[in-house]
Motif scaffolding. Structure first.
Motif, PDB file in Angstrom:
ATOM      1  N   ARG A  48       0.984  -1.285  -0.116  1.00 13.57           N
ATOM      2  CA  ARG A  48      -0.023  -0.247   0.058  1.00 13.57           C
ATOM      3  C   ARG A  48       1.042   1.167   0.283  1.00 13.57           C
ATOM      4  N   GLU A  49       2.070   1.372   0.577  1.00 11.26           N
ATOM      5  CA  GLU A  49       2.811   2.398   0.420  1.00 11.26           C
ATOM      6  C   GLU A  49       3.476   2.528  -0.909  1.00 11.26           C
ATOM      7  N   LEU A  50       3.641   1.183  -1.247  1.00 15.55           N
ATOM      8  CA  LEU A  50       4.282   1.664  -2.686  1.00 15.55           C
ATOM      9  C   LEU A  50       3.608   1.804  -3.713  1.00 15.55           C
ATOM     10  N   GLU A  51       1.465   1.297  -3.209  1.00 18.24           N
ATOM     11  CA  GLU A  51       0.843   1.985  -3.837  1.00 18.24           C
ATOM     12  C   GLU A  51       0.969   4.057  -4.075  1.00 18.24           C
ATOM     13  N   GLY A  52       0.905   3.798  -2.609  1.00 17.33           N
ATOM     14  CA  GLY A  52       1.097   5.935  -2.763  1.00 17.33           C
ATOM     15  C   GLY A  52       2.236   6.740  -3.497  1.00 17.33           C
ATOM     16  N   GLU A  53       3.237   5.027  -3.357  1.00 13.08           N
ATOM     17  CA  GLU A  53       4.882   6.118  -3.712  1.00 13.08           C
ATOM     18  C   GLU A  53       4.009   5.377  -5.240  1.00 13.08           C
ATOM     19  N   GLU A  54       3.839   5.482  -5.826  1.00 16.59           N
ATOM     20  CA  GLU A  54       3.866   5.149  -7.814  1.00 16.59           C
ATOM     21  C   GLU A  54       2.185   6.181  -7.833  1.00 16.59           C
ATOM     22  N   ARG A  55       1.476   6.421  -6.998  1.00 12.94           N
ATOM     23  CA  ARG A  55       0.629   7.874  -7.614  1.00 12.94           C
ATOM     24  C   ARG A  55       1.582   8.942  -7.688  1.00 12.94           C
ATOM     25  N   ARG A  56       2.224   8.795  -6.646  1.00 11.86           N
ATOM     26  CA  ARG A  56       2.530  11.039  -6.246  1.00 11.86           C
ATOM     27  C   ARG A  56       3.814  10.543  -7.720  1.00 11.86           C
ATOM     28  N   GLU A  57       4.111   9.583  -7.566  1.00 10.15           N
ATOM     29  CA  GLU A  57       5.098   9.299  -9.120  1.00 10.15           C
ATOM     30  C   GLU A  57       4.724   9.888 -10.071  1.00 10.15           C
ATOM     31  N   ILE A  58       3.790   8.825 -10.703  1.00  6.88           N
ATOM     32  CA  ILE A  58       2.652   9.878 -11.698  1.00  6.88           C
ATOM     33  C   ILE A  58       2.099  11.015 -11.796  1.00  6.88           C
ATOM     34  N   ILE A  59       1.342  11.137 -11.097  1.00  6.12           N
ATOM     35  CA  ILE A  59       1.293  12.500 -10.922  1.00  6.12           C
ATOM     36  C   ILE A  59       2.223  13.973 -11.106  1.00  6.12           C
ATOM     37  N   ARG A  60       3.798  13.920 -10.474  1.00 10.46           N
ATOM     38  CA  ARG A  60       5.128  14.548 -11.108  1.00 10.46           C
ATOM     39  C   ARG A  60       4.995  13.882 -12.492  1.00 10.46           C
ATOM     40  N   ILE A  61       5.159  13.229 -13.142  1.00 15.76           N
ATOM     41  CA  ILE A  61       5.255  12.819 -14.780  1.00 15.76           C
ATOM     42  C   ILE A  61       3.923  14.013 -15.029  1.00 15.76           C
ATOM     43  N   LEU A  62       3.142  13.871 -14.887  1.00 18.02           N
ATOM     44  CA  LEU A  62       1.771  14.162 -15.250  1.00 18.02           C
ATOM     45  C   LEU A  62       2.282  15.456 -15.517  1.00 18.02           C
ATOM     46  N   MET A  63       2.861  16.486 -13.987  1.00 15.19           N
ATOM     47  CA  MET A  63       2.243  17.696 -14.316  1.00 15.19           C
ATOM     48  C   MET A  63       3.239  18.637 -15.097  1.00 15.19           C
TER      49      MET A  63
END
Length: 858
Positions: free
Chosen positions: A258-273
């Motif tokens: 679950r922690e890694l899923e959160g990190e994945e979502r944050r990294e994807i948002i960084r890429i999208l931004m």
């Protein structure tokens, strides 16, 4: 009348808009449909109709034109203008597909290849396949293709072909997903181990597998046995018969996932931004690109609607820059669509409104089509001036009106205290106030809704005002005074909806020129009104009125008859014109074929003359070899030239006869010459020996000096050839046109065939013999198949075959006899040994038939 929404609803334009919306692919096109409005600029209308016509042609000619990817990303682009915002992955995927569509449209329709330029090139319109559509695309300051391709490359680095973010979108995302996959694999292995142990102990059923609850892997367990597996209960089934337990051994691992899923979502948002930061400076041009996409989708929807309704479209419609209507085969599109569903056909209208006949007054029976005619004109003219294709004939001409005003139906209102007649009068008032020479008025049941006498008078007075202001209009009525007014007033013309008096049914055909009858008496009889009631009504209105109505019906009937005759004559004239055009085309084709035949025949004649030239040149050469007089040689050549000229200019179908006659003249002159010299040609008798012939010709070619021409044949053969010369043991023999060298001991003397002597004393074979030899040479096949024949039959066939092979001068033939018992092969070999011209007879190569085929060489 005044309000566009009510007007569109009455004429059926609301349904047309709905059909047009159904042809759109996104909200881009639907917005354009809602914005579509009535136009009066003739240049703008020409451009809109040209766009639809070109798009229909584009759909047929361009297979690569984008038909998908029409997404409205304008709200998303507006949102990401703010710093810190970004596109979601599904929005980015739609953005990618729409960019590809925009790029495909630009590649097809851009008229210039200059990167970043939005102006049309200097090419002439005839060099641009879709000029109107090219102007449509070039009118927008769209994103240059280079920047668009750059954005597509960025998106492809981030998303895969299914619209999911790639592991390779960033190194950090790749690390996170690798660690997540490792943790999930560990949890899966532990769960499967616990599950197998529980199944072995009977705690869990044997067919149970791990499942997901709230993003965590759990094991389904019966409630009574949940205490036997230590862990956390996350959920239970709707029936309460199953609980889902997360074993304590995997709780920490699941927490890490679950922690890694959160990190994945944050990294994807960084890429999208980061991607949004690249897009943000180009948002204005991207917005223009989507406006262009909306324009193209709208044109596409109109083209598709045109196909659905069967409307006539052209890239160059005949549009006049003033009020005018001249329509053929005009059809109400919604009525046609409805009738087609029921297997019926709509009757098209022929209608014309000009400055001299600008108001059409239509009369006729109820339910005869008067109101349909009115609505057809209103809907088609409104559709046309909205830029939509309409259902009219190819030869129709279209005009422009500044406004269209309509009074159809019952507009009574209790709230506004308006009766039916009051609402009609209010509409007439508005029309008189706003009508002008560029207006089109559509009025149904003019003057109805009140007492007929005053209603008719009021209608006539109002109609007079419309005539005075020069407006255009179509008006339906039953009033006799209005019919008389139309007959007596310039600018107004009567029209009638036709009715079949015998079948007592409407024909739904408009005829301009005469008023129509209401057929009240006839319809009353059809319905079954008692005859005495009908007679009383006739007495009340007077016999003159009834008779006038009958005479009017007779006039309409007669006009229908003569109109039918006129149409038949016109149809026959068209058929005659088509037949004449077809015959002229066939005559031209026949003349072309005649020229081709003559040309080919002349070429064949030239070839024949060349062959004749070659043969006669050969004669001249032999004359020279025989040391003939030069004057004789010159004369023969001159005769050859005359012969050629005469045959080229003569009838090509008689060239053979001409050549024969020429040769006969040459032969006759030679005979006269020979008679003067009292020389007698010598031919060898049938019984003379070849040795004797050989003895006579050892010093020179046989018989050349003395004028004799011996003839011989090969032993065992029937063909006779001319013996030309003997050189030792070999003799040269001419069979037809082929020279053959044969051993002297294989030749025997023969009687000469029918001959024609040349001027040199050399005997030529007859022309028929030469032609036969030529045809035999062309038709000869070098293989013969005697399999299945009896011995005698096979030998007979082979004898003729070998004879023909010798005559045509082939060097090698094959005899297919098969293997079998070998008897047929032995008989054939024995015969071939007796044939003097056969040099060798052997088996074919094993790859090509072996002992089943005998190869014969001469």
């Amino acid at each position: 009348m005044i309000y566009p929404d009510r007007f569109e609803e009455k004429i059926g334009m609301t349904d047309i808009r709905q059909l047009l919306r159904q042809q759109c692919l996104s909200t881009l096109g639907e917005q354009r449909v809602d914005e579509m409005t009535f136009l009066t600029d003739v240049d703008q209308l020409r451009e809109l109709h040209a766009q639809v016509g070109e798009f229909l042609r584009l759909l047929e000619e361009e297979d690569s034109f984008p038909e998908q990817g029409y997404y409205d990303l304008r709200p998303t682009l507006q949102r990401i203008r703010i710093e810190g915002t970004f596109m979601e992955t599904d929005e980015m995927f739609a953005f990618k597909r729409s960019l590809e569509t925009i790029e495909g449209i630009q590649n097809t329709l851009r008229a210039t290849s200059t990167e970043g330029s939005n102006q049309l090139s200097d090419e002439s319109p005839t060099d641009i396949p879709y000029p109107a559509l090219s102007r449509l695309v070039a009118a927008r300051s769209t994103l240059p293709q280079r920047e668009g391709s750059g954005l597509l490359r960025l998106i492809n680095q981030i998303l895969d072909k299914f619209g999911k973010v790639k592991d390779t979108a960033s190194p950090e995302l790749a690390r996170i997903r690798h660690e997540m996959a490792s943790a999930e694999g560990s949890v899966s292995r532990i769960l499967n181990h616990i599950l197998r142990n529980a199944q072995a102990e009977g705690t869990v059923a044997s067919d149970v597998a791990p499942t997901m609850r709230d993003g965590r892997l759990v094991i389904p367990v019966a409630p009574a046995l949940k205490r036997k597996i230590k862990g956390i209960v996350h959920d239970e089934s709707a029936t309460g018969k199953t609980v889902f337990i997360e074993p304590q051994e995997v709780v920490e691992a699941n927490n890490r996932i679950r922690e890694l899923e959160g990190e994945e979502r944050r990294e994807i948002i960084r890429i999208l931004m980061a991607f949004a930061d690249e897009v943000r400076p180009q948002v204005p041009q991207l917005m223009e690109s989507y406006e262009m996409l909306a324009d193209v989708e709208f044109v596409r929807a109109k083209a598709k609607l045109s196909q659905q309704l069967g409307a006539f479209t052209t890239t160059n419609p005949q549009i006049r820059n003033h009020p005018f209507i001249d329509w053929t085969l005009a059809v109400h599109p919604l009525l046609k669509r409805s009738l087609v569903k029921h297997g019926k056909k709509v009757v098209p209208l022929e209608i014309e409104l000009t400055r001299q006949r600008r108001i059409l007054l239509i009369s006729g029976p109820n339910a005869g089509g008067k109101s349909v005619c009115l609505k057809t004109v209103g809907l088609l003219q409104y559709m046309f001036q909205c830029g939509l294709p309409i259902s009219v004939g190819e030869r129709s001409q279209l005009g422009i009106f500044e406004n269209i005003m309509m009074d159809i139906g019952d507009e009574q209102s209790i709230e506004d205290e308006l009766s039916t007649y009051s609402s009609h009068l209010l509409n007439m008032k508005q029309m008189m106030r706003h009508a002008n020479p560029a207006s089109l008025l559509l009025i149904d049941e003019f003057g109805g809704g009140t007492e007929p006498q005053i209603g008719g008078a009021m209608a006539e007075a109002i109609l007079k005002r419309y005539v005075e202001c020069g407006t255009f209009g179509i008006i339906t009525t039953h009033y006799q005074n209005l019919k008389h007014f139309a007959e007596e007033t310039g600018g107004v013309v009567n029209g009638a909806m036709l009715y079949d008096r015998h079948l007592m049914q409407p024909l739904f055909m408009l005829q301009i020129g005469n008023p129509g009858s209401s057929f009240a008496v006839e319809i009353a009889r059809k319905i079954g009104i008692p005859e005495e009631v009908i007679n009383d009504a006739s007495e009340i209105v007077g016999r003159d009125y009834i008779n006038a109505d009958k005479w009017l019906q007779d006039i309409v009937r007669d006009k229908r008859y003569w109109e039918s005759k006129r149409q038949n004559i016109h149809s026959r004239e068209k058929q005659m014109e088509q037949a004449i055009a077809r015959y002229e085309q066939e005559i031209a084709e026949l003349q072309r074929q005649r020229k081709d035949i003559l040309r080919k025949a002349k070429e064949e004649a030239e070839q024949l003359l060349q062959d004749s030239n070659a043969r006669i040149e050969n004669t001249i050469r032999e004359i020279r070899e025989a040391q003939a007089e030069k004057e004789q040689t010159r004369r023969v050549r001159q005769q050859l030239d005359d012969f050629k000229i005469k045959n080229v200019e003569s009838d090509i179908n008689t060239e053979d006869n001409a050549i024969t006659r020429k040769m006969e003249k040459i032969r006759q002159r030679q005979e006269r010459k020979e008679n003067r010299k009292t020389e007698t040609p010598h031919t060898a008798p049938e019984g003379a020996s070849v040795a004797a012939l050989k003895g006579k010709t050892t010093a020179s070619p046989l018989g050349i000096e003395s004028g004799a021409s011996p003839y011989v044949r090969i032993k065992g053969q029937t063909s006779v050839g001319q013996l030309l010369s003997v050189d030792g043991k070999n003799a040269t023999v001419l069979f037809g046109q082929m020279r053959t060298t044969v051993k002297v001991d294989r030749l025997v003397p023969a009687q000469a065939p029918k001959k024609a002597e040349s001027p040199t004393g050399i005997t030529f074979l007859g022309r028929e013999t030469q032609n036969a030899m030529r045809e035999k040479s062309l038709a000869f096949k070098q293989d013969i198949d005697v399999r299945g024949m009896r011995g005698e039959e096979a030998l007979n066939a082979i004898m003729h075959f070998i004879d023909d092979a010798t005559q045509v001068g082939v060097q090698r033939v094959r005899i297919l006899h098969g293997t079998g018992t070998g008897i047929l092969r032995q008989l054939i070999r024995q015969y071939l040994k007796t044939v003097p011209t056969v040099r060798d007879a052997r088996d074919e190569h094993v790859q090509f038939g072996g002992a089943g085929i005998t190869v014969v060489e001469f």
